[in-house]
Design a protein around this motif. Sequence first.
Motif, PDB file in Angstrom:
ATOM      1  N   ASN A 185      -0.932  12.241  -1.468  1.00  0.00           N
ATOM      2  CA  ASN A 185      -0.256  13.247  -0.634  1.00  0.00           C
ATOM      3  C   ASN A 185       0.010  14.491  -1.471  1.00  0.00           C
ATOM      4  N   ALA A 232       0.884  -1.169   0.000  1.00  0.00           N
ATOM      5  CA  ALA A 232       0.000   0.000   0.000  1.00  0.00           C
ATOM      6  C   ALA A 232       0.918   1.214   0.000  1.00  0.00           C
ATOM      7  N   ALA A 233       0.592   2.208  -0.782  1.00  0.00           N
ATOM      8  CA  ALA A 233       1.484   3.365  -0.880  1.00  0.00           C
ATOM      9  C   ALA A 233       0.692   4.650  -1.006  1.00  0.00           C
ATOM     10  N   VAL A 280       4.985   6.655  -2.249  1.00  0.00           N
ATOM     11  CA  VAL A 280       5.829   6.506  -1.058  1.00  0.00           C
ATOM     12  C   VAL A 280       5.240   5.460  -0.123  1.00  0.00           C
ATOM     13  N   GLY A 281       6.129   4.705   0.489  1.00  0.00           N
ATOM     14  CA  GLY A 281       5.669   3.694   1.442  1.00  0.00           C
ATOM     15  C   GLY A 281       6.804   3.260   2.348  1.00  0.00           C
ATOM     16  N   PHE A 282       6.461   2.328   3.263  1.00  0.00           N
ATOM     17  CA  PHE A 282       7.415   1.903   4.289  1.00  0.00           C
ATOM     18  C   PHE A 282       7.855   0.450   4.112  1.00  0.00           C
ATOM     19  N   THR A 307      -3.317   4.145  -1.914  1.00  0.00           N
ATOM     20  CA  THR A 307      -4.443   4.198  -0.976  1.00  0.00           C
ATOM     21  C   THR A 307      -4.837   5.626  -0.612  1.00  0.00           C
ATOM     22  N   ASN A 308      -3.934   6.568  -0.861  1.00  0.00           N
ATOM     23  CA  ASN A 308      -4.210   7.980  -0.529  1.00  0.00           C
ATOM     24  C   ASN A 308      -3.284   8.846  -1.373  1.00  0.00           C
ATOM     25  N   LEU A 347       4.026   9.428   9.049  1.00  0.00           N
ATOM     26  CA  LEU A 347       3.748   9.734   7.637  1.00  0.00           C
ATOM     27  C   LEU A 347       4.502  11.002   7.244  1.00  0.00           C
ATOM     28  N   GLU A 348       4.379  11.381   5.988  1.00  0.00           N
ATOM     29  CA  GLU A 348       5.222  12.452   5.464  1.00  0.00           C
ATOM     30  C   GLU A 348       4.658  13.836   5.782  1.00  0.00           C
TER      31      GLU A 348
HETATM   32  N1  HPA Z   1       2.961   7.211   3.234  1.00  0.00           N
HETATM   33  C1  HPA Z   1       3.687   6.113   3.561  1.00  0.00           C
HETATM   34  N2  HPA Z   1       3.204   4.891   3.497  1.00  0.00           N
HETATM   35  C2  HPA Z   1       1.951   4.733   3.077  1.00  0.00           C
HETATM   36  C3  HPA Z   1       1.152   5.822   2.717  1.00  0.00           C
HETATM   37  C4  HPA Z   1       1.692   7.116   2.815  1.00  0.00           C
HETATM   38  O1  HPA Z   1       1.049   8.145   2.514  1.00  0.00           O
HETATM   39  N3  HPA Z   1      -0.046   5.321   2.320  1.00  0.00           N
HETATM   40  C5  HPA Z   1       0.042   3.977   2.444  1.00  0.00           C
HETATM   41  N4  HPA Z   1       1.248   3.611   2.897  1.00  0.00           N
END
Ligand code: HPA
Length: 275
Positions: A239, A115-116, A211-213, A236-237, A194-195
């Motif tokens: 930024n 998920a990013a 971006v993700g972890f 998923t969202n 988060l960022e």
């Molecule tokens: N940032 C980092 N990791 C994530 C994000 C995000 O906005 N959404 C899902 N994983």
Amino acid sequence: MSSLRQQVIESAGFIRARFGDCSPAIGFLTGTGLSDTLSDLEETDRMDYADIPHFPKATVASHTGSLVRGKVGDKELLVFKGRFHLYEGYGPDMVAFPVRILQELGISVLILSNAAGGINLTFSPGEIMMISDHINLTCKNPLAGPEEPEWGLRFPDMTQVYDPKLRELALTSARELGIPLHQGVYAGLQGPSLETPAETRFLKVIGADAVGFSTVMEAITGVQAGMRILGLSMITNINDPDAPAPTTLEAVVDTANRSSKKMNRLLSRVIQRMD
Ligand code: HPA
């Protein structure tokens, strides 16, 4: 031999003993909220992570923590449902541990989903981005430390981490299925915070689309292991540094769940068409 390699050999031996002759070509590591994405998988065997010797324990609620063997069409897979993250306190070795097991089991194709957050403002939540390249911003590297020659090159080339043929196959499959598929650069951070808008702006400037972890530790390890890698990010969202909106884990998991059918259809077709 390092004690880490000894542990990997013991873990892989345990899996081989439990699953019998276990030599599928494809390994798959699922991301946050995406454990059950591949619903077309016909499960033949399953074990809990907790049963695998030396295996780290999954801590994030959305990760179920089991290893599943199954089939999609005539293709056999090993699926690690649930990942380990640097932000949970695991070192790069432990994050990469499932990939080392796949290497020990002789697996040659590695699929990574995650998920990013979208940095590219042409993306929308629920869409999929295929990873064309990544930027490792974790300041960690799973290959650092004493050399283990059996695992591969000390200085592996990183010019083509994500396999061009698999990417082509995914693009063709997506087109045939009518699923929009973006391509872009994944920035891997340690997290878990988060960022900030300023960080998002920075990520954009350096060329990141999402971006993700996760993912970068596993991908680097997969490259050293000589695996062909396919990376898929569920956006998923979004930024947007000029219109920052709060993101929650619940919203991330919810969007991932809602779009998982699409991910299943795409993955299922790609897997069945792999040579
Ligand atoms: N940032 C980092 N990791 C994530 C994000 C995000 O906005 N959404 C899902 N994983």
